[in-house]
Write a protein that holds these residues in place. Structure first.
Motif, PDB file in Angstrom:
ATOM      1  N   ILE A   1      -6.262  26.999 -90.718  1.00 18.36           N
ATOM      2  CA  ILE A   1      -6.964  27.017 -89.440  1.00 18.36           C
ATOM      3  C   ILE A   1      -7.535  25.651 -89.115  1.00 18.36           C
ATOM      4  N   LEU A   2      -7.916  24.900 -90.140  1.00 20.84           N
ATOM      5  CA  LEU A   2      -8.417  23.560 -89.863  1.00 20.84           C
ATOM      6  C   LEU A   2      -7.307  22.696 -89.270  1.00 20.84           C
ATOM      7  N   SER A   3      -6.122  22.796 -89.835  1.00 27.63           N
ATOM      8  CA  SER A   3      -5.000  22.029 -89.295  1.00 27.63           C
ATOM      9  C   SER A   3      -4.714  22.434 -87.860  1.00 27.63           C
ATOM     10  N   GLU A   4      -4.714  23.738 -87.633  1.00 29.56           N
ATOM     11  CA  GLU A   4      -4.409  24.218 -86.286  1.00 29.56           C
ATOM     12  C   GLU A   4      -5.447  23.709 -85.294  1.00 29.56           C
ATOM     13  N   ALA A   5      -6.706  23.803 -85.691  1.00 34.07           N
ATOM     14  CA  ALA A   5      -7.767  23.364 -84.787  1.00 34.07           C
ATOM     15  C   ALA A   5      -7.680  21.861 -84.532  1.00 34.07           C
ATOM     16  N   VAL A   6      -7.439  21.120 -85.594  1.00 33.69           N
ATOM     17  CA  VAL A   6      -7.383  19.668 -85.426  1.00 33.69           C
ATOM     18  C   VAL A   6      -6.188  19.272 -84.562  1.00 33.69           C
ATOM     19  N   ARG A   7      -5.075  19.974 -84.735  1.00 37.47           N
ATOM     20  CA  ARG A   7      -3.918  19.667 -83.878  1.00 37.47           C
ATOM     21  C   ARG A   7      -4.253  19.957 -82.412  1.00 37.47           C
ATOM     22  N   ALA A   8      -4.944  21.065 -82.190  1.00 37.52           N
ATOM     23  CA  ALA A   8      -5.349  21.368 -80.812  1.00 37.52           C
ATOM     24  C   ALA A   8      -6.256  20.273 -80.271  1.00 37.52           C
ATOM     25  N   GLY A   9      -7.191  19.815 -81.116  1.00 34.73           N
ATOM     26  CA  GLY A   9      -8.086  18.742 -80.683  1.00 34.73           C
ATOM     27  C   GLY A   9      -7.331  17.462 -80.419  1.00 34.73           C
ATOM     28  N   SER A  10      -6.347  17.196 -81.277  1.00 34.34           N
ATOM     29  CA  SER A  10      -5.549  15.991 -81.090  1.00 34.34           C
ATOM     30  C   SER A  10      -4.841  16.027 -79.739  1.00 34.34           C
ATOM     31  N   GLY A  11      -4.381  17.224 -79.365  1.00 33.49           N
ATOM     32  CA  GLY A  11      -3.760  17.369 -78.048  1.00 33.49           C
ATOM     33  C   GLY A  11      -4.749  17.087 -76.927  1.00 33.49           C
ATOM     34  N   LEU A  12      -5.951  17.608 -77.059  1.00 31.26           N
ATOM     35  CA  LEU A  12      -6.980  17.337 -76.060  1.00 31.26           C
ATOM     36  C   LEU A  12      -7.216  15.839 -75.925  1.00 31.26           C
ATOM     37  N   LEU A  13      -7.245  15.172 -77.076  1.00 32.28           N
ATOM     38  CA  LEU A  13      -7.485  13.732 -77.068  1.00 32.28           C
ATOM     39  C   LEU A  13      -6.385  12.998 -76.311  1.00 32.28           C
ATOM     40  N   ARG A  14      -5.147  13.348 -76.603  1.00 27.17           N
ATOM     41  CA  ARG A  14      -4.024  12.697 -75.916  1.00 27.17           C
ATOM     42  C   ARG A  14      -4.139  12.907 -74.413  1.00 27.17           C
ATOM     43  N   ASP A  15      -4.398  14.148 -74.032  1.00 25.33           N
ATOM     44  CA  ASP A  15      -4.469  14.449 -72.607  1.00 25.33           C
ATOM     45  C   ASP A  15      -5.602  13.687 -71.913  1.00 25.33           C
ATOM     46  N   SER A  16      -6.711  13.527 -72.644  1.00 24.54           N
ATOM     47  CA  SER A  16      -7.868  12.925 -71.993  1.00 24.54           C
ATOM     48  C   SER A  16      -7.746  11.420 -71.886  1.00 24.54           C
ATOM     49  N   GLY A  17      -6.978  10.829 -72.789  1.00 22.92           N
ATOM     50  CA  GLY A  17      -6.885   9.378 -72.783  1.00 22.92           C
ATOM     51  C   GLY A  17      -8.135   8.682 -73.270  1.00 22.92           C
ATOM     52  N   ARG A  18      -9.053   9.437 -73.843  1.00 21.25           N
ATOM     53  CA  ARG A  18     -10.297   8.828 -74.305  1.00 21.25           C
ATOM     54  C   ARG A  18     -10.148   8.271 -75.710  1.00 21.25           C
ATOM     55  N   ARG A  19     -11.054   7.383 -76.018  1.00 22.18           N
ATOM     56  CA  ARG A  19     -11.110   6.872 -77.376  1.00 22.18           C
ATOM     57  C   ARG A  19     -11.933   7.826 -78.233  1.00 22.18           C
ATOM     58  N   CYS A  20     -11.483   8.054 -79.448  1.00 23.71           N
ATOM     59  CA  CYS A  20     -12.174   8.979 -80.351  1.00 23.71           C
ATOM     60  C   CYS A  20     -12.890   8.200 -81.447  1.00 23.71           C
ATOM     61  N   LEU A  21     -14.157   8.492 -81.631  1.00 23.88           N
ATOM     62  CA  LEU A  21     -14.959   7.741 -82.596  1.00 23.88           C
ATOM     63  C   LEU A  21     -15.254   8.500 -83.874  1.00 23.88           C
ATOM     64  N   GLY A  22     -14.861   9.758 -83.938  1.00 26.81           N
ATOM     65  CA  GLY A  22     -15.166  10.502 -85.148  1.00 26.81           C
ATOM     66  C   GLY A  22     -14.957  11.979 -84.922  1.00 26.81           C
ATOM     67  N   ALA A  23     -15.255  12.746 -85.926  1.00 30.25           N
ATOM     68  CA  ALA A  23     -15.060  14.183 -85.821  1.00 30.25           C
ATOM     69  C   ALA A  23     -16.085  14.914 -86.668  1.00 30.25           C
ATOM     70  N   GLY A  24     -16.453  16.085 -86.225  1.00 27.72           N
ATOM     71  CA  GLY A  24     -17.417  16.905 -86.958  1.00 27.72           C
ATOM     72  C   GLY A  24     -16.957  18.350 -86.991  1.00 27.72           C
ATOM     73  N   LEU A  25     -17.413  19.061 -88.008  1.00 23.29           N
ATOM     74  CA  LEU A  25     -16.972  20.433 -88.228  1.00 23.29           C
ATOM     75  C   LEU A  25     -18.178  21.341 -88.451  1.00 23.29           C
TER      76      LEU A  25
END
Lengths: 413, 413
Positions: B128-152
């Motif tokens: 589930i962590l992989s699935e969630a992170v992949r979903a987040g990665s997709g959000l990041l690509r779509d947004s075009g924003r820079r990512c500075l970190g991640a929290g769980l």
DNA sequence: CGTGTTTTGTTCATGTCGGATACAAAGCCA
DNA sequence: TGGCTTTGTATCCGACATGAACAAAACACG
């Protein structure tokens, strides 16, 4: 060279560079030499040298002129740093059930001079505070030291920010007595100088015990330190977080006496039953041991003497184990809430720990949630007069935060 | 030969001047204009101007070119500071009993984009962590924003320093699952960038709720904030001290579920009886109300619906008052120990507070030791997705501590 | 015994950061 | 229009820590 300097402190005040941290290292005995100071501060040798020179110029430390090489080391021996022999001190006052004690306390928690007064405490706190401060003022004159501040320990919760003694246990003081203000007035009248206009701090004695032990005793190096102690009646607690006393938003944190440890226990004045306050203090122990309190000696002394000298007696031992179990239950609850990395015990609880260390540790481990938490070290307090030294810590704190404030205050002993 | 030493940053690191505090002010909404920034930082206008310019250059904020004067003020209107529209974000992931939720969270706790996945959680946390992170990665690509970190955020106590989920309640995960490591690996595999090598933080969800509410919700401005919440089963607590989460020496602080609030109560898996965990959670409420849990809707939803819609029913009201009394007893104990200056309640406890605010406050005031402590404000949580926002706070923290670290990490979304 | 090696202390130039001041800008108010 | 007030900026300066080079004080070892 470096002149009078120093303008205004900003609100970003970081404690004026490395001076404060350096003085704190000296104060807590972690800076024996310039070289250690360098590595502990994480600065260059140049900076550490300058800092040490400034601390020397300020009169806090001395540096030995001719260092002797430690055996088995290579390289040039490092100059050792000593706390100045005739350095500044603070005035510490402790009020307890049987009187007061005053001391001059130097850096490193060193008690330079001390005296005490006995007798019943009058109902007016101003009287005994004045008397104690006058005694301290005399010590100061005799010592010829410079005084940088003063601190007060009282056997009561002290409410912030006004410094009122809310429950002066076993004193005839009125509840809510403004001890800080009275202490300040006594200091002013006696002409005791200090480094800040609001010189004079007060705190409940278990809090100050924790602070003293954290800096100079069994709590050295702990990040989150929990202290539980029982002196005369009732049980007190204190918490040091990241080197600072956590006294809560209004100074009333860690009133641990009313944790429930025996649901069918004795009624407590708080309205509940079986509180730690009435289940794990000296009176409770004497009762459980079937030895009603006698007239001579404090309750604490009677109880600890019993624990130390007659623990072989089955009835004494049974009483001790009963109290250990109750205390362990209370401590386990605190561990679950606070997750400290060390616990130290004072007064009766120290004696209980020393009577049977394994039992107490087993109870705590058993009742705290995670095995990992159960392994938290539990140690006895080690300092003499730790309440007094803790009161001194309060007074030292502004100096440790910014050693240069001593330049602003002109005062000599 | 010489001077090879001292590659590392100084241990005195104070967070690189005023930049960190300034970004934190922006982050918490306390720096609407340059002028306010000046006074809040306590620096000169020159410094505040330079700091604002640097934050703008780093892409965190924008400054309006043509400020409009506020009505009724004199003088030159101050330029307003805005959080940059397309500024950097962090990736926040929350795992709960029914699935996961992911979000990109900008400065100010703003949820920029979010998505979720439902379904039962597989026994292997990595999935589930992989699935969630992949979903987040997709959000990041779509947004075009820079990512500075991640929290769980996970519904479990998380042991420091390794980040293991000790009691993943109501998930099929094994106890002790190394969620931080698994999360980090999922981030690496998905190619999510961060500003530090050890990007990725984890924490139990009540802790993170407290953190989020402290920064952006009902806890704004509190110095010592206590949060108590019950989501599904059990009761969790958290404490924010001086703006920092207090998670104890090994991350296990504030496990408040095993405070005893009903000595004759139900047995708890901890071995005791009448713990808050089993006496004041949604299941306990449904039981007390005589409404066994139904199949549809979470326990929390069933309980809060009952509280909100049928509180007029005497049996529901009686059950509510019973739980309020138990909760109040537990909170009073925490007040005596921690003396916070504000308390916020989440989940079922929020609903209990809203159903009858006066009763809960009266119980706490009655059972806490000093009248003054009794007056501690008790408020409901206010944020949506506060666990998610709290997870983001963990990731933002290194940036708030030193905004310049974003220069070291080269990464674009 | 003298020469390297190691560790420590000091001097000096450098750089960064925030303060202080003076000045400019942008709005009210009369 | 000219004060008045508040905000933003340019410039200079002081404080403080760094880094490199040099000096000092011990040991190791031929």
């Amino acid at each position: 060279m470096d002149g009078v300097t120093h303008t205004r402190t900003t609100r970003l005040e970081r404690g004026r560079g490395a001076l404060g941290p350096a003085l704190e290292l000296v104060h807590t005995g972690r800076a024996p030499t310039r070289a250690v100071l360098t590595s502990e501060l994480g600065v260059t040798r140049a900076t550490a040298g300058a800092v040490a020179a400034e601390l020397e110029a300020l009169g806090f430390i001395t540096v030995d002129a001719h260092p002797t090489a430690a055996a088995g080391t290579q390289g040039r021996p490092s100059h050792r740093l000593f706390i100045a022999e005739q350095g500044p001190v603070v005035l510490a006052v402790q009020i307890h059930a049987d009187g007061y004690r005053v001391a001059l306390v130097g850096l490193g928690g060193r008690i330079v001079a001390t005296t005490s007064g006995c007798g019943t405490i009058p109902a007016d706190p101003a009287h005994i505070l004045s008397e104690a401060v006058r005694a301290g003022s005399g010590l100061l004159r005799d010592s010829g030291r410079r005084c940088l501040g003063a601190g007060l320990a009282v056997p009561s919760a002290v409410a912030e920010p006004d410094g009122e003694a809310l429950n002066p246990l076993h004193l005839a003081w009125p509840a809510g007595a403004p001890v800080r203000r009275l202490f300040l007035r006594a200091l002013t009248e006696a002409g005791v100088p200090g480094v800040t206009p609001d010189v004079g701090f007060s705190g409940n004695d278990v809090n100050l015990t924790a602070l003293a032990e954290h800096r100079h005793g069994a709590g050295r190096g702990a990040r989150d330190l929990l202290c539980v102690a029982s002196g005369h009646r009732g049980v007190g607690g204190a918490l040091v977080l990241d080197g600072r006393l956590h006294s809560g938003s209004s100074g009333l944190a860690l009133e641990v006496g009313h944790l429930t440890v025996n649901p069918e226990g004795a009624p407590c004045h708080c309205g509940s039953r079986g509180c730690l306050d009435v289940e794990a203090d000296p009176l409770a122990f004497l009762g459980a041991a079937g030895r009603p309190p006698g007239p001579e000696g404090s309750l604490l002394k009677q109880a600890t003497d019993l624990l130390r000298e007659e623990y072989a007696d089955p009835s004494i031992r049974a009483a001790g184990e009963l109290l250990i179990d109750r205390l362990g239950l209370g401590i386990a609850g605190l561990v679950n809430i606070l997750n400290p990395d060390r616990i130290i015990l004072g007064g009766l609880h120290r004696a209980l720990l020393e009577a049977d260390p394994e039992r107490l540790r087993a109870v705590v481990a058993d009742r705290s949630l995670w095995g990992r938490s159960g392994s938290v070290p539990i140690l006895p307090c080690t300092l003499d007069h730790n309440g007094l030294v803790g009161a001194a810590e309060l007074a030292w704190q502004p100096v440790l935060d910014d050693p240069l404030i001593v330049l602003g205050a002109e005062a000599t002993g």
